[in-house]
Design a protein around this motif. Structure first.
Motif, mmCIF file in Angstrom:
data_model
loop_
_atom_site.group_PDB
_atom_site.id
_atom_site.type_symbol
_atom_site.label_atom_id
_atom_site.label_comp_id
_atom_site.label_asym_id
_atom_site.label_seq_id
_atom_site.Cartn_x
_atom_site.Cartn_y
_atom_site.Cartn_z
ATOM 1 N N GLY A 53 4.034 14.067 19.411
ATOM 2 C CA GLY A 53 4.420 13.490 20.692
ATOM 3 C C GLY A 53 5.669 12.664 20.510
ATOM 4 N N PHE A 54 6.200 12.192 21.606
ATOM 5 C CA PHE A 54 7.382 11.342 21.558
ATOM 6 C C PHE A 54 7.087 10.059 22.319
ATOM 7 C CE2 PHE A 54 11.185 9.599 23.506
ATOM 8 C CZ PHE A 54 11.999 9.452 22.387
ATOM 9 N N SER A 55 7.558 8.936 21.754
ATOM 10 C CA SER A 55 7.355 7.665 22.441
ATOM 11 C C SER A 55 8.406 6.657 22.021
ATOM 12 C CB SER A 55 5.972 7.107 22.088
ATOM 13 O OG SER A 55 5.826 5.806 22.624
ATOM 14 N N THR A 56 8.782 5.797 22.926
ATOM 15 C CA THR A 56 9.538 4.609 22.541
ATOM 16 C C THR A 56 8.543 3.581 22.025
ATOM 17 O OG1 THR A 56 9.374 3.780 24.794
ATOM 18 C CG2 THR A 56 11.382 4.986 24.220
ATOM 19 N N LEU A 57 9.054 2.562 21.349
ATOM 20 C CA LEU A 57 8.185 1.514 20.836
ATOM 21 C C LEU A 57 7.608 0.717 22.000
ATOM 22 C CD1 LEU A 57 7.336 0.614 18.038
ATOM 23 C CD2 LEU A 57 9.173 -1.080 18.096
ATOM 24 N N GLY A 58 6.323 0.480 21.927
ATOM 25 C CA GLY A 58 5.667 -0.272 22.997
ATOM 26 C C GLY A 58 4.249 -0.575 22.606
ATOM 27 N N ARG A 59 3.456 -0.905 23.587
ATOM 28 C CA ARG A 59 2.098 -1.354 23.306
ATOM 29 C C ARG A 59 1.263 -0.305 22.556
ATOM 30 N NH1 ARG A 59 -2.310 -3.091 27.760
ATOM 31 N NH2 ARG A 59 -0.487 -2.802 29.057
ATOM 32 N N LYS A 60 1.321 0.958 23.008
ATOM 33 C CA LYS A 60 0.440 1.945 22.370
ATOM 34 C C LYS A 60 0.807 2.153 20.906
ATOM 35 C CE LYS A 60 2.926 5.964 24.305
ATOM 36 N NZ LYS A 60 4.080 5.169 24.692
ATOM 37 N N ILE A 61 2.123 2.168 20.592
ATOM 38 C CA ILE A 61 2.539 2.330 19.197
ATOM 39 C C ILE A 61 2.099 1.115 18.379
ATOM 40 C CG2 ILE A 61 4.521 2.570 17.652
ATOM 41 C CD1 ILE A 61 4.014 5.066 19.298
ATOM 42 N N PRO A 77 -9.674 -1.290 25.211
ATOM 43 C CA PRO A 77 -9.156 0.078 25.250
ATOM 44 C C PRO A 77 -7.851 0.155 26.048
ATOM 45 C CG PRO A 77 -10.906 -0.161 26.844
ATOM 46 C CD PRO A 77 -10.781 -1.496 26.141
ATOM 47 N N TYR A 78 -7.027 1.132 25.692
ATOM 48 C CA TYR A 78 -5.758 1.365 26.407
ATOM 49 C C TYR A 78 -5.546 2.866 26.420
ATOM 50 C CZ TYR A 78 -0.711 0.892 27.389
ATOM 51 O OH TYR A 78 0.539 0.959 27.945
ATOM 52 N N VAL A 79 -5.446 3.456 27.600
ATOM 53 C CA VAL A 79 -5.328 4.908 27.729
ATOM 54 C C VAL A 79 -4.121 5.226 28.594
ATOM 55 C CG1 VAL A 79 -6.490 7.031 28.477
ATOM 56 C CG2 VAL A 79 -7.840 5.146 27.539
ATOM 57 N N VAL A 80 -3.216 6.073 28.068
ATOM 58 C CA VAL A 80 -2.008 6.425 28.828
ATOM 59 C C VAL A 80 -1.786 7.935 28.785
ATOM 60 C CG1 VAL A 80 -0.774 4.247 28.562
ATOM 61 C CG2 VAL A 80 -0.551 6.001 26.792
ATOM 62 N N PRO A 81 -1.194 8.498 29.829
ATOM 63 C CA PRO A 81 -0.858 9.925 29.803
ATOM 64 C C PRO A 81 0.331 10.186 28.886
ATOM 65 C CG PRO A 81 -0.175 8.932 31.893
ATOM 66 C CD PRO A 81 -0.875 7.871 31.123
ATOM 67 N N ILE A 82 0.275 11.256 28.119
ATOM 68 C CA ILE A 82 1.418 11.667 27.285
ATOM 69 C C ILE A 82 1.490 13.198 27.225
ATOM 70 C CG2 ILE A 82 1.487 9.641 25.747
ATOM 71 C CD1 ILE A 82 0.214 11.604 23.612
ATOM 72 N N TYR A 83 2.686 13.675 26.947
ATOM 73 C CA TYR A 83 2.888 15.087 26.604
ATOM 74 C C TYR A 83 2.787 15.230 25.096
ATOM 75 C CZ TYR A 83 4.495 15.883 31.346
ATOM 76 O OH TYR A 83 4.553 15.980 32.704
ATOM 77 N N PHE A 84 2.319 16.383 24.645
ATOM 78 C CA PHE A 84 2.232 16.612 23.206
ATOM 79 C C PHE A 84 2.403 18.094 22.900
ATOM 80 C CE2 PHE A 84 -1.831 18.724 23.142
ATOM 81 C CZ PHE A 84 -2.521 18.213 24.223
ATOM 82 N N ASP A 136 -0.437 20.940 27.027
ATOM 83 C CA ASP A 136 0.728 20.193 26.550
ATOM 84 C C ASP A 136 0.735 18.777 27.131
ATOM 85 O OD1 ASP A 136 1.383 20.604 29.159
ATOM 86 O OD2 ASP A 136 3.202 21.750 28.764
ATOM 87 N N PHE A 137 -0.377 18.400 27.739
ATOM 88 C CA PHE A 137 -0.469 17.109 28.398
ATOM 89 C C PHE A 137 -1.887 16.568 28.212
ATOM 90 C CE2 PHE A 137 -1.696 14.806 32.258
ATOM 91 C CZ PHE A 137 -0.777 13.770 32.202
ATOM 92 N N GLY A 138 -1.989 15.267 27.965
ATOM 93 C CA GLY A 138 -3.312 14.687 27.798
ATOM 94 C C GLY A 138 -3.259 13.182 27.918
#
Ligand SMILES: Cc1cc2nc3c(=O)[nH]c(=O)nc-3n(C[C@H](O)[C@H](O)[C@H](O)COP(=O)(O)OP(=O)(O)OC[C@H]3O[C@@H](n4cnc5c(N)ncnc54)[C@H](O)[C@@H]3O)c2cc1C
Length: 69
Positions: free
Chosen positions: A47-55, A31-38, A19-21
């Motif tokens: 997954g859930f995210s607010t608007l930001g760089r990755k989106i 490249p841009y790599v961030v931890p998220i739950y899914f 549930d995490f990656g």
């Protein structure tokens, strides 16, 4: 350590247990790599995210992963 390529079935079995990656995306060759739950269901990741760089980066470069492999 010997790294072997996982089959599609092994990938799906692995995702069921996780549930995490790390989400990786790229923009202008950076490249841009961030931890998220899914949450996973067959051939979908949620997954859930607010608007930001990755989106913004994923929207600017909306290539999908390979399907059916
Ligand atoms: C264990 C773990 C689990 C995580 N799970 C998720 C997840 O499920 N979904 C997700 O979107 N992010 C998650 N994060 C944070 C994620 O890794 C990114 O750091 C964060 O989403 C910002 O990415 P961005 O590209 O939108 O950054 P930015 O564009 O720099 O930030 C966009 C907005 O998000 C805010 N923000 C930045 N970092 C964080 C943070 N760590 N927590 C809360 N708000 C932040 C900023 O203030 C800004 O308003 C997790 C981090 C950790 C350590």
């Amino acid at each position: 350590m010997l790294i072997k390529e996982m089959t599609a079935t092994q990938c799906r079995q692995f995702l069921v247990r996780m549930d995490f990656g790390r989400l990786g995306c790229v923009h202008d060759n950076h490249p841009y790599v961030v931890p998220i739950y899914f949450a996973y269901e067959p051939d979908r990741l949620y997954g859930f995210s607010t608007l930001g760089r990755k989106i913004e980066w994923m929207r600017s470069s909306p290539r999908r992963g390979r399907r059916g492999h």
